[in-house]
Design an enzyme around this catalytic site. Structure first.
Site, PDB file in Angstrom:
ATOM      1  N   GLY A  12       0.847  -1.186  -0.130  1.00 42.40           N
ATOM      2  CA  GLY A  12      -0.058  -0.076  -0.077  1.00 42.40           C
ATOM      3  C   GLY A  12       0.623   1.067  -0.070  1.00 42.40           C
ATOM      4  N   SER A  13       1.955   1.353  -0.554  1.00 45.01           N
ATOM      5  CA  SER A  13       2.824   2.551  -0.551  1.00 45.01           C
ATOM      6  C   SER A  13       2.175   3.852  -1.521  1.00 45.01           C
ATOM      7  CB  SER A  13       4.315   2.261  -0.820  1.00 45.01           C
ATOM      8  OG  SER A  13       4.438   2.080  -2.263  1.00 45.01           O
ATOM      9  N   ASN A  14       1.758   3.175  -2.804  1.00 45.00           N
ATOM     10  CA  ASN A  14       0.807   4.183  -3.419  1.00 45.00           C
ATOM     11  C   ASN A  14      -0.421   4.817  -2.800  1.00 45.00           C
ATOM     12  OD1 ASN A  14       2.169   4.809  -6.342  1.00 45.00           O
ATOM     13  ND2 ASN A  14       2.365   2.448  -5.888  1.00 45.00           N
ATOM     14  N   LEU A  90      -4.373  -6.913  -8.378  1.00 48.91           N
ATOM     15  CA  LEU A  90      -3.987  -7.997  -9.290  1.00 48.91           C
ATOM     16  C   LEU A  90      -5.126  -8.598 -10.407  1.00 48.91           C
ATOM     17  CD1 LEU A  90      -0.944  -9.638  -7.541  1.00 48.91           C
ATOM     18  CD2 LEU A  90      -0.793  -7.630  -9.070  1.00 48.91           C
ATOM     19  N   LEU A  92      -8.292  -8.966 -12.641  1.00 52.74           N
ATOM     20  CA  LEU A  92      -8.963  -8.262 -13.503  1.00 52.74           C
ATOM     21  C   LEU A  92     -10.268  -7.943 -12.831  1.00 52.74           C
ATOM     22  CD1 LEU A  92      -7.861  -7.731 -16.220  1.00 52.74           C
ATOM     23  CD2 LEU A  92      -9.118  -9.549 -17.164  1.00 52.74           C
ATOM     24  N   ASN A 107      -5.626   2.934 -13.008  1.00 55.81           N
ATOM     25  CA  ASN A 107      -4.529   1.882 -12.468  1.00 55.81           C
ATOM     26  C   ASN A 107      -3.075   2.825 -12.622  1.00 55.81           C
ATOM     27  OD1 ASN A 107      -3.547  -0.688 -11.556  1.00 55.81           O
ATOM     28  ND2 ASN A 107      -2.888  -1.166 -13.648  1.00 55.81           N
ATOM     29  N   HIS A 109       0.648   1.616 -13.044  1.00 59.25           N
ATOM     30  CA  HIS A 109       1.549   0.450 -13.718  1.00 59.25           C
ATOM     31  C   HIS A 109       3.018   0.780 -13.617  1.00 59.25           C
ATOM     32  CE1 HIS A 109       2.211  -3.402 -15.810  1.00 59.25           C
ATOM     33  NE2 HIS A 109       3.066  -2.601 -16.665  1.00 59.25           N
ATOM     34  N   ASP A 150      -4.019  -3.647 -18.366  1.00 64.74           N
ATOM     35  CA  ASP A 150      -3.070  -2.539 -18.911  1.00 64.74           C
ATOM     36  C   ASP A 150      -3.168  -2.068 -20.358  1.00 64.74           C
ATOM     37  OD1 ASP A 150      -1.686  -3.272 -16.378  1.00 64.74           O
ATOM     38  OD2 ASP A 150      -0.561  -4.572 -17.333  1.00 64.74           O
ATOM     39  N   GLU A 179       6.149   6.582  -9.306  1.00 66.05           N
ATOM     40  CA  GLU A 179       4.992   6.288  -9.109  1.00 66.05           C
ATOM     41  C   GLU A 179       4.225   7.209  -8.151  1.00 66.05           C
ATOM     42  OE1 GLU A 179       3.682   2.261  -8.818  1.00 66.05           O
ATOM     43  OE2 GLU A 179       5.531   1.537  -9.201  1.00 66.05           O
TER      44      GLU A 179
HETATM   45  C1  GRF Z   1       3.148  -0.762  -7.838  1.00 64.50           C
HETATM   46  O1  GRF Z   1       4.347  -0.929  -8.277  1.00 64.50           O
HETATM   47  C2  GRF Z   1       2.236  -0.494  -8.824  1.00 64.50           C
HETATM   48  O2  GRF Z   1       2.567   0.136 -10.033  1.00 64.50           O
HETATM   49  C3  GRF Z   1       1.668  -1.827  -9.055  1.00 64.50           C
HETATM   50  O3  GRF Z   1       1.575  -2.570  -7.880  1.00 64.50           O
HETATM   51  C4  GRF Z   1       2.814  -1.950  -6.844  1.00 64.50           C
HETATM   52  C5  GRF Z   1       2.000  -1.760  -5.997  1.00 64.50           C
HETATM   53  O4  GRF Z   1       2.787  -1.120  -4.658  1.00 64.50           O
HETATM   54  N1  GRF Z   1       0.419  -1.842  -9.826  1.00 64.50           N
HETATM   55  P1  GRF Z   1       2.020  -0.684  -3.433  1.00 64.50           P
HETATM   56  O5  GRF Z   1       1.274  -1.563  -2.553  1.00 64.50           O
HETATM   57  O6  GRF Z   1       1.468   0.737  -3.766  1.00 64.50           O
HETATM   58  O7  GRF Z   1       3.322  -0.273  -2.560  1.00 64.50           O
END
Ligand code: GRF
Length: 196
Positions: A12-14, A90, A92, A107, A109, A150, A179
């Site tokens: 969950g870093s994003n 992950l 679909l 999304n 990527h 994608d 990202e």
């Molecule tokens: C990220 O690299 C994103 O691009 C991909 O999955 C990863 C998720 O990382 N779809 P995080 O859980 O947000 O750290």
């Protein structure tokens, strides 16, 4: 204000960066909900830290795809969600959910689509493929989600330079930095340009 649901199944870093962007006043939307695809994931801890409500919807709990999709749709509607942001999701999504949120699902990527995407291209597999290709540039892409992995319209993209001897893990770290900046900018763009 648009309400966002972030879908995550990992660390969950994003999601954390999006939550921080909202806290800092840099996100032009409100994160109303985390949908966690599994229990006990890092993203749930982040939701707790930021005081964001969360709901675990694990497809394994459902006897068929239709019931699972109905659970997504009713949870999203109860929370008045306008935009879905996939962040480490992950599976679909079912076409009923994609139709319900047409052009409202994004999304992120970890590569420059349309290259290095598609089924099986996730996590370290993406960065290993980039490394193997010999390319000295990679990056991050935020795109709309359709029924194919994608393949939806690209909203924002940012490149990063690689070094000859970068390992796949080092490429992943460089791309992740990009990202973290790009996702909130892309969501802001989508909020301001709703008909793409
Ligand atoms: C990220 O690299 C994103 O691009 C991909 O999955 C990863 C998720 O990382 N779809 P995080 O859980 O947000 O750290």
């Amino acid at each position: 204000m648009n309400n966002i649901a972030v879908f995550a199944t990992g660390r969950g870093s994003n999601f954390e960066q999006l939550a921080q962007a909202e806290k800092d006043g840099r996100l032009k939307a409100h994160i109303a909900l985390l949908i966690a695809g599994k229990p006990d994931i890092g993203a749930i801890e982040i939701a707790k830290q930021f005081g964001i409500s969360y709901s675990v919807i694990d497809s394994k709990q459902f006897s068929n795809a239709h019931n699972c999709t109905q659970a997504f749709i009713s949870t999203l509607e109860q929370n008045k969600i306008d935009i879905i942001a996939l962040a480490g999701w992950l599976r679909l999504l079912d076409s009923a959910l994609i139709k319900r949120y047409k052009n409202r699902i994004v999304n992120i990527h970890p590569a420059l689509l349309p290259f290095f995407g598609g089924k099986g291209m996730y996590g370290i597999h993406v960065h290993r493929a980039v490394k193997k290709s010999g390319m000295l540039v990679s990056g991050a892409t935020v795109h709309l989600v359709n029924e194919h992995y994608d393949e939806g319209k690209i909203i924002k993209q940012q490149a990063v330079a690689l070094e000859q001897n970068d390992t796949a893990e080092e490429i992943a770290a460089k791309v992740l930095k990009v990202e973290h900046r790009l996702y909130s900018e892309a969501i802001n763009y989508l909020v301001e340009n709703p008909v793409l």
